[in-house]
Design a protein around this motif. Structure first.
Motif, short mmCIF file in Angstrom:
data_model
loop_
_atom_site.label_atom_id
_atom_site.label_comp_id
_atom_site.label_asym_id
_atom_site.label_seq_id
_atom_site.Cartn_x
_atom_site.Cartn_y
_atom_site.Cartn_z
N ARG A 157 -3.99 -2.75 -1.52
CA ARG A 157 -3.94 -2.25 -1.23
C ARG A 157 -4.12 -0.95 -0.71
O ARG A 157 -2.94 -0.69 -0.11
CB ARG A 157 -4.53 -3.12 0.70
N ASN A 158 -4.60 -0.26 -2.43
CA ASN A 158 -5.36 1.00 -2.21
C ASN A 158 -4.76 2.26 -0.52
O ASN A 158 -6.39 0.94 -0.32
CB ASN A 158 -5.41 1.92 -3.26
N SER B 245 -13.91 3.80 -2.64
CA SER B 245 -13.54 3.55 -1.52
C SER B 245 -14.39 2.45 -0.96
O SER B 245 -15.37 2.00 -0.96
CB SER B 245 -13.03 4.97 -0.84
N TRP B 246 -13.99 2.52 0.39
CA TRP B 246 -14.61 1.76 1.86
C TRP B 246 -15.13 2.64 2.59
O TRP B 246 -15.97 1.87 3.46
CB TRP B 246 -13.79 0.04 2.07
N THR C 299 -10.23 -4.24 -3.34
CA THR C 299 -11.62 -3.49 -3.64
C THR C 299 -12.61 -3.39 -3.03
O THR C 299 -12.58 -4.36 -2.41
CB THR C 299 -10.92 -2.32 -4.42
N GLU C 300 -13.89 -2.44 -2.96
CA GLU C 300 -14.32 -1.57 -2.37
C GLU C 300 -15.81 -2.56 -2.72
O GLU C 300 -15.62 -2.38 -4.49
CB GLU C 300 -14.96 -0.63 -2.00
N GLU D 149 0.78 -0.76 0.09
CA GLU D 149 -0.20 -0.15 0.15
C GLU D 149 0.72 1.31 -0.04
O GLU D 149 1.57 1.27 -0.39
CB GLU D 149 -1.14 0.37 1.33
N LEU E 125 -8.70 1.24 0.38
CA LEU E 125 -9.41 0.78 -0.46
C LEU E 125 -10.00 1.36 -2.00
O LEU E 125 -10.26 0.60 -3.47
CB LEU E 125 -10.59 -0.17 -0.66
N LEU F 46 -9.22 -8.67 -9.92
CA LEU F 46 -9.88 -7.48 -8.18
C LEU F 46 -10.38 -8.25 -7.74
O LEU F 46 -10.80 -9.53 -7.74
CB LEU F 46 -11.06 -6.85 -9.15
N TYR G 165 -9.23 2.76 -5.87
CA TYR G 165 -9.60 2.13 -7.22
C TYR G 165 -10.51 2.85 -7.98
O TYR G 165 -11.47 3.27 -7.53
CB TYR G 165 -9.40 0.83 -7.15
#
Length: 500
Positions: free
Chosen positions: A143-144, A297-298, A167-168, A105, A147, A193, A149
């Protein structure tokens, strides 16, 4: 066989001390050490350490069948080394089991992927190297931050060597599709993904101790039954959450640790296995491409980036910070670069969120400020001093065009130097090769000369031996005996003797 993919996030920012307008230019130290140590130590002993101990027991008792993934930022590792080094030791033990995968990350938990691809790549590489130094793993899955992306990021992430992204599983992206499959990026099909199952993750992270929740109380056998009863063709259930869920968001008194440790036993009974993100990507085939046109995002119900960039305050601070990104990358001041990393943490922009301020409980849980306006004012004071220090390295008189020209010149020079170094190395290799050939030829020639000399020396030696032998033979031949001459007296006596 159905599988569970657990992922736990660990992050704490370097919170800023109260920084006044009159401190600008006079005080270059920004961190609130007391608050940082207090919060991290409290959460580590309430959550991180007991949760890590639970994970170790789960791995040992299941004989390695329990597997999971962990991600922790570079800035939290810096703090753990100072305040809670024993937790890092626990993480190393988890890494040594071979059942825990560490994800890549951004080093600073930053939003660089939304504005500066070069900074994003540099941070991910720095984080990758740190994870290798601490835990002996080079991450294979990214894992950005939060999350985040979108399609635009996929080719860059794949070019950096990562096989997948987590990601979410946002509903407005999935539509009728299920998050319980492996997908591939629409803009880069080679990138896989893994999507968070929002409902089943929140059942643990948010609803576990909610007495008004219709499914309360949540037990391990009930939870595994829910997962086992999902459609048979659904491959993997991705449960992504913060590690603070265990012991902090859901206190120990709720029985959250007992719930966690009971999961492997009931999963084994129902034929459900545990896998890591790399396992899922390598073992399971993607079922379809998934397009994400805008960043997700989450965070929040919207699952977008408005938690950090949803108002003018946030965008003003964000754009002001990254306006000097090129200059900071050019400098060699270690302290300046460290502050640059700390100021990029997305948490600073989250504290400025007015929509989170309206949600008093959520804001009070994370923000050290009373209002988002205090957060903005304090951050901008710190940023003003930081910009002064950057200007001392590269003054404002150097405009962006000059700076870009300077960067291009430096990059060209670096490329030229690299090319010349390669040519020099090639010439050295050729010279060494020629020297070896010359030495070989010289050795061969010398050997031939020695052979010829030896032959020449050996031939006369044989002739000399023959001549010498003949001489010896001559000397050894018997000589003819010479009769002794008779003396005159003997002759006279012989004459006087009477004849017969």
């Amino acid at each position: 066989m159905k599988a569970i993919c657990f992922y736990f996030q660990i992050h704490q920012p370097f919170r800023l001390k109260r920084y006044r307008f009159f401190d600008i230019g006079n005080d270059h130290y920004y961190d609130d050490e007391f608050t940082n140590e207090d919060i991290l130590s409290r959460i580590a002993h309430r959550s991180y350490i007991p949760a890590a101990e639970s994970l170790l027991r789960m791995i040992e008792e299941s004989k390695g069948k329990f597997r999971c993934a962990i991600s922790l930022t570079g800035v939290v590792i810096e703090q753990l080394e100072i305040y809670v080094p024993e937790f890092l030791d626990l993480l190393k033990k988890l890494a040594d089991t071979g059942c825990v995968e560490f994800l890549a990350e951004t080093y600073s938990h930053s939003l660089a992927s939304l504005i500066d691809p070069e900074e994003f790549e540099a941070q991910v590489k720095a984080h990758d190297q740190l994870i290798y130094e601490k835990f002996g793993q080079h991450p294979k899955v990214l894992r950005n931050t939060e999350l985040i992306y979108c399609d635009e990021m996929a080719p860059m992430i794949h070019s950096m060597g990562y096989k997948g992204v987590i990601t979410e599983g946002a509903k407005h992206i999935l539509g009728w599709k299920s998050p319980n499959y492996v997908y591939q990026a629409a803009s880069c099909p080679k990138l896989k993904l893994l999507l968070k199952n929002d409902k089943l993750s929140d059942d643990i992270a948010r609803n576990f101790s909610n007495t008004s929740w219709e499914a309360y109380p949540l037990t391990a056998d009930k939870y595994i039954d829910w997962i086992a009863s999902t459609p048979a063709d659904e491959q993997v259930v991705n449960l992504f959450m913060n590690l603070e869920t265990f012991g902090d968001f859901q206190p120990r008194e709720t029985g959250i640790f007992q719930f966690l440790e009971a999961l492997p036993r009931f999963a084994a009974e129902r034929g459900v296995e545990f896998i890591t993100p790399s396992d899922a990507i390598s073992k399971l085939k993607p079922v379809a491409e998934l397009s994400v046109l805008h960043p997700i995002s989450w965070a929040d119900e919207a699952h977008d980036t408005s938690a950090w960039l949803g108002n003018k305050l946030q965008n003003e601070a964000f754009n002001k910070l990254y306006s000097v990104a090129e200059r900071v990358r050019l400098c060699t001041d270690r302290r300046l670069k460290q502050d640059w990393n700390h100021l990029q943490s997305s948490d600073h922009f989250f504290y400025m969120s007015t929509k989170h301020f309206n949600d008093g409980a959520a804001h009070a849980m994370f923000s050290p400020y009373e209002t988002p306006y205090q957060a903005f004012t304090n951050y901008m004071n710190v940023l003003a001093d930081f910009l002064v220090r950057v200007d001392e390295q590269y003054p404002k008189s150097i405009d962006n065009e000059e700076l870009n020209a300077l960067l291009s010149t430096i990059n060209n020079q670096n490329s030229e130097i690299e090319m010349l170094n390669k040519e020099l190395q090639s010439m050295r290799n050729n010279l060494e090769h020629l020297n070896e050939e010359h030495a070989t030829r010289a050795a061969v020639a010398q050997g031939k000369k020695l052979d010829e000399n030896l032959q020449v020396e050996e031939a006369p030696a044989k002739k000399a031996t023959v001549k010498k032998g003949c001489k010896k033979n001559v000397e050894k031949a018997p000589k003819a005996e010479k009769k002794p001459r008779a003396s005159k007296k003997a002759k006279n006596d012989a004459a006087d003797e009477p004849k017969a």
